[in-house]
Design a protein around this motif. Structure first.
Motif, mmCIF file in Angstrom:
data_model
loop_
_atom_site.group_PDB
_atom_site.id
_atom_site.type_symbol
_atom_site.label_atom_id
_atom_site.label_comp_id
_atom_site.label_asym_id
_atom_site.label_seq_id
_atom_site.Cartn_x
_atom_site.Cartn_y
_atom_site.Cartn_z
ATOM 1 N N ARG A 185 32.818 -1.101 -27.971
ATOM 2 C CA ARG A 185 32.820 -2.091 -29.055
ATOM 3 C C ARG A 185 31.386 -2.585 -29.308
ATOM 4 O O ARG A 185 31.017 -2.888 -30.445
ATOM 5 N N ALA A 215 38.680 2.774 -32.761
ATOM 6 C CA ALA A 215 38.563 1.752 -31.721
ATOM 7 C C ALA A 215 39.645 0.690 -31.822
ATOM 8 O O ALA A 215 39.867 -0.049 -30.857
ATOM 9 N N LEU A 232 28.714 -8.184 -25.532
ATOM 10 C CA LEU A 232 29.724 -7.250 -25.034
ATOM 11 C C LEU A 232 29.171 -6.367 -23.917
ATOM 12 O O LEU A 232 29.876 -6.056 -22.947
ATOM 13 N N GLU A 247 35.320 2.742 -36.108
ATOM 14 C CA GLU A 247 35.961 1.427 -36.034
ATOM 15 C C GLU A 247 37.485 1.558 -36.095
ATOM 16 O O GLU A 247 38.210 0.865 -35.375
ATOM 17 N N SER A 281 36.530 -1.371 -22.502
ATOM 18 C CA SER A 281 36.229 -1.055 -23.901
ATOM 19 C C SER A 281 35.103 -1.916 -24.473
ATOM 20 O O SER A 281 34.729 -1.746 -25.630
ATOM 21 N N SER A 282 34.538 -2.818 -23.651
ATOM 22 C CA SER A 282 33.480 -3.687 -24.159
ATOM 23 C C SER A 282 32.264 -2.889 -24.619
ATOM 24 O O SER A 282 31.656 -3.199 -25.648
ATOM 25 N N LEU A 329 29.757 -0.163 -31.624
ATOM 26 C CA LEU A 329 30.165 -0.350 -33.009
ATOM 27 C C LEU A 329 29.383 -1.488 -33.666
ATOM 28 O O LEU A 329 28.975 -1.384 -34.826
#
Length: 207
Positions: free
Chosen positions: A96, A83, A112, A80, A92-93, A99
């Motif tokens: 994420r 990121a 996402l 995290e 970057s979706s 995560l």
């Protein structure tokens, strides 16, 4: 998410990042990092990334790889933190989404992954991740559909096949699951996978 007959972290097989530049040394480094992750050596991947960052500071693809490598190590807090410097947008979706999955926030992760698929609609691994996130969020029908689409795009991918089998099992569509399982010629592998699917489905249903 299951790969072959064993469970693996969700982040193990997905990378969304900017297209590589025409730099042979850079590309060689990225291949080494990808291979280290594929071989189950995330610490080696991070070591390569540390060296890479000295040569190519600020590279977005390397940042994504670092997040995924930390997730491979189950270092969610570290991932995290890594990121936090990623730019916004569909590139970057997916990471994420990984995560959020690591925190059990499946529905948010699915949203996402849908964003990422909007930018890369033919990416089988993205559809696989979406399907698994939807399954864990309790949305079995759209999960099955997403995983069917992923398998259509990558029919030889065992991880996607197994996730579809899992979704079919959880949703009670056992006839279709059995038809797919019967295509596995190795009787021992087929039986082992059946047992694994039953155990994993029971675990998901209990939650």
């Amino acid at each position: 998410m299951i790969r072959a007959a064993a469970a693996l972290p969700l982040a193990a097989a997905l990378l969304i990042a900017a297209a590589p530049k025409a730099d042979p040394t850079r590309n060689l480094y990225l291949q080494l990092i990808d291979q280290a992750r594929a071989d189950g050596r995330p610490r080696a991947a991070i070591a390569y990334l540390d060296d890479f960052d000295r040569r190519y500071p600020g590279d977005v693809q390397a940042r994504v790889l670092r997040v995924n490598s930390l997730l491979d190590l189950n270092d969610v807090s570290g991932a995290e933190a890594a990121a936090a410097s990623l730019p916004g947008g569909p590139e970057s979706s997916a990471v994420r989404g990984h995560l959020l999955c690591a925190r059990g926030r499946w529905a948010e992760a699915a949203a996402l992954y849908r964003q990422a698929i909007g930018a890369s609609p033919a990416d089988a691994l993205l559809r696989n991740a979406l399907g698994y996130a939807l399954l864990r969020a309790g949305e079995t029908a759209p999960a099955v559909e997403a995983l069917r689409g992923a398998l259509d795009l990558a029919p030889a991918d065992r991880a996607i096949r197994n996730n579809l089998l899992l979704a079919l099992t959880v949703s009670g569509q056992r006839a279709e699951a059995d038809a797919i399982l019967r295509q596995i010629r190795d009787g021992g592998e087929q039986e082992s996978l059946r047992r694994h699917l039953a155990a994993e489905a029971a675990r998901i249903i209990r939650k």
